[in-house]
Write a protein that holds these residues in place. Structure first.
Motif, PDB file in Angstrom:
ATOM      1  N   TYR A   1      -2.756 -25.590   5.345  1.00 33.60           N
ATOM      2  CA  TYR A   1      -3.856 -26.410   5.851  1.00 33.60           C
ATOM      3  C   TYR A   1      -3.784 -27.858   5.888  1.00 33.60           C
ATOM      4  CZ  TYR A   1      -6.351 -22.003   5.393  1.00 33.60           C
ATOM      5  OH  TYR A   1      -6.582 -20.812   5.379  1.00 33.60           O
ATOM      6  N   ARG A   2      -3.270 -28.260   7.403  1.00 33.46           N
ATOM      7  CA  ARG A   2      -2.990 -29.460   7.484  1.00 33.46           C
ATOM      8  C   ARG A   2      -4.160 -30.590   8.109  1.00 33.46           C
ATOM      9  NH1 ARG A   2       2.622 -28.953   7.443  1.00 33.46           N
ATOM     10  NH2 ARG A   2       3.046 -27.080   6.346  1.00 33.46           N
ATOM     11  N   ALA A   3      -3.938 -31.547   7.832  1.00 29.83           N
ATOM     12  CA  ALA A   3      -4.795 -32.824   8.474  1.00 29.83           C
ATOM     13  C   ALA A   3      -4.714 -32.827   9.964  1.00 29.83           C
ATOM     14  CB  ALA A   3      -4.560 -34.049   7.873  1.00 29.83           C
ATOM     15  N   THR A   4      -5.800 -33.360  10.742  1.00 29.82           N
ATOM     16  CA  THR A   4      -5.906 -33.381  12.124  1.00 29.82           C
ATOM     17  C   THR A   4      -5.556 -34.857  12.329  1.00 29.82           C
ATOM     18  OG1 THR A   4      -8.239 -33.709  11.807  1.00 29.82           O
ATOM     19  CG2 THR A   4      -7.405 -31.527  12.479  1.00 29.82           C
ATOM     20  N   SER A   5      -5.852 -35.643  11.561  1.00 33.73           N
ATOM     21  CA  SER A   5      -5.365 -37.181  11.640  1.00 33.73           C
ATOM     22  C   SER A   5      -5.609 -37.732  10.156  1.00 33.73           C
ATOM     23  CB  SER A   5      -6.287 -37.914  12.669  1.00 33.73           C
ATOM     24  OG  SER A   5      -7.522 -37.849  12.198  1.00 33.73           O
TER      25      SER A   5
ATOM     26  N   THR B   1       0.836 -22.187   9.445  1.00 38.43           N
ATOM     27  CA  THR B   1       0.003 -23.241   9.162  1.00 38.43           C
ATOM     28  C   THR B   1      -0.947 -23.564  10.284  1.00 38.43           C
ATOM     29  OG1 THR B   1       1.626 -24.692  10.081  1.00 38.43           O
ATOM     30  CG2 THR B   1       1.870 -24.149   7.788  1.00 38.43           C
TER      31      THR B   1
ATOM     32  N   ALA C   1      -4.013 -26.853  11.828  1.00 39.24           N
ATOM     33  CA  ALA C   1      -4.745 -28.023  11.454  1.00 39.24           C
ATOM     34  C   ALA C   1      -6.181 -27.750  11.265  1.00 39.24           C
ATOM     35  CB  ALA C   1      -4.572 -28.751  12.634  1.00 39.24           C
ATOM     36  N   GLY C   2      -6.835 -28.344  10.354  1.00 40.19           N
ATOM     37  CA  GLY C   2      -8.296 -28.445   9.951  1.00 40.19           C
ATOM     38  C   GLY C   2      -8.576 -27.373   9.033  1.00 40.19           C
ATOM     39  N   VAL C   3      -9.819 -26.890   8.844  1.00 45.01           N
ATOM     40  CA  VAL C   3     -10.241 -26.133   7.631  1.00 45.01           C
ATOM     41  C   VAL C   3     -10.473 -24.754   8.091  1.00 45.01           C
ATOM     42  CG1 VAL C   3     -10.943 -28.322   6.338  1.00 45.01           C
ATOM     43  CG2 VAL C   3     -12.607 -27.074   7.648  1.00 45.01           C
ATOM     44  N   MET C   4     -10.399 -24.500   9.125  1.00 39.73           N
ATOM     45  CA  MET C   4     -10.710 -23.057   9.529  1.00 39.73           C
ATOM     46  C   MET C   4      -9.562 -22.228   8.785  1.00 39.73           C
ATOM     47  SD  MET C   4     -13.583 -22.964  11.554  1.00 39.73           S
ATOM     48  CE  MET C   4     -13.393 -21.214  11.927  1.00 39.73           C
ATOM     49  N   HIS C   5     -10.271 -20.838   8.482  1.00 38.02           N
ATOM     50  CA  HIS C   5      -9.027 -19.940   7.794  1.00 38.02           C
ATOM     51  C   HIS C   5      -7.997 -19.645   8.847  1.00 38.02           C
ATOM     52  CE1 HIS C   5      -8.015 -15.910   6.807  1.00 38.02           C
ATOM     53  NE2 HIS C   5      -7.598 -16.563   5.440  1.00 38.02           N
TER      54      HIS C   5
ATOM     55  N   ASP D   1      -2.330 -35.107  -0.465  1.00 37.43           N
ATOM     56  CA  ASP D   1      -3.654 -35.638  -0.021  1.00 37.43           C
ATOM     57  C   ASP D   1      -4.095 -36.615  -0.959  1.00 37.43           C
ATOM     58  OD1 ASP D   1      -3.210 -33.884   2.118  1.00 37.43           O
ATOM     59  OD2 ASP D   1      -4.716 -32.515   1.626  1.00 37.43           O
TER      60      ASP D   1
END
Length: 235
Positions: free
Chosen positions: A101-105, A134, A136-140, A199
């Protein structure tokens, strides 16, 4: 109401070999868990660590200073009676692994995650037979069964003592893959800990260090290192 604490009543704790492993004896009497299970450990090295904790006690017994005893008790009283359930619970982390789960910015954080996490996922694909996806974001992010099945099988194959330590490696890091990386010596354990904290390190740089959070992080770091040490001593 005061609570009476147990006090040291023995002169010496030492390992003793049995047909099924190693137990720790206090003046010849075997140590038992809180559930009265006889403590029989898989290796002499682990038994020595447990015995050393009992020998280090002075006056009132302080369980907080006995991590090897505590994890051994967990293996015998908790993991042993529900091994497959614990294994399957830990394996589920593979479907929601921290590393996926990766950051979007901002871009600097995205780059840090890529540099720290992508090599571990590549290692897992090559050494564990599990290529996790992998996003971006928190969606499963749904992972394929072809990736999750071998991970689940490897966790299930651990004995009760290794599984107790592995439980802490997974729970503290939030990552099944990092737990495997720790168990299989992907890198120095402190480096793996740092990888799990990308993080948090970023947040501290942006907003400053929160003393309470830093204390909690240090406690978790010590527990993570202990879990790795316990895992290694299981043979």
């Amino acid at each position: 109401m005061s609570i009476l604490k147990a006090k040291r009543f023995w002169k010496e704790a030492k390992p003793a070999e049995t047909d099924s492993g190693w137990r720790v004896e206090l003046d010849g009497r075997p140590v038992r868990t809180p559930a009265k299970t006889l403590v029989v450990l898989p290796t002499l090295e682990l038994a020595r660590e447990v015995a050393a904790e009992w020998n280090a006690q002075e006056g009132e017994i302080d369980p907080s200073g006995m991590p090897f005893t505590r994890t051994s008790n967990s293996a015998l009283d908790k993991v042993a009676v529900q091994h497959d359930e614990v294994a399957d619970m830990l394996a589920e982390y593979g479907d929601t692994d921290l590393l996926c789960y990766r950051a979007t910015s901002p871009q600097e954080l995205i780059t840090r995650q890529e540099e720290a996490w992508d090599p571990v996922l590549d290692w897992a694909a090559e050494n564990l037979g599990a290529r996790l996806q992998t996003g971006a974001g928190v969606m499963h992010i749904a992972q394929s069964e072809s990736a999750l099945i071998p991970l689940r099988q490897m966790v299930r194959e651990m004995d009760d003592f290794r599984l107790a330590a592995f439980h802490d490696l997974v729970g503290i890091s939030g990552s099944l893959i990092l737990a495997f990386a720790a168990a299989r010596d992907y890198a120095d354990i402190d480096r793996i800990w740092q990888v799990s904290r990308v993080d948090e390190a970023w947040q501290a740089e942006q907003w400053g260090v929160d003393e309470e959070a830093a204390e909690q992080a240090e406690f978790k770091r010590r527990e993570f290192i202990h879990a790795k040490r316990f895992y290694d001593l299981c043979g």
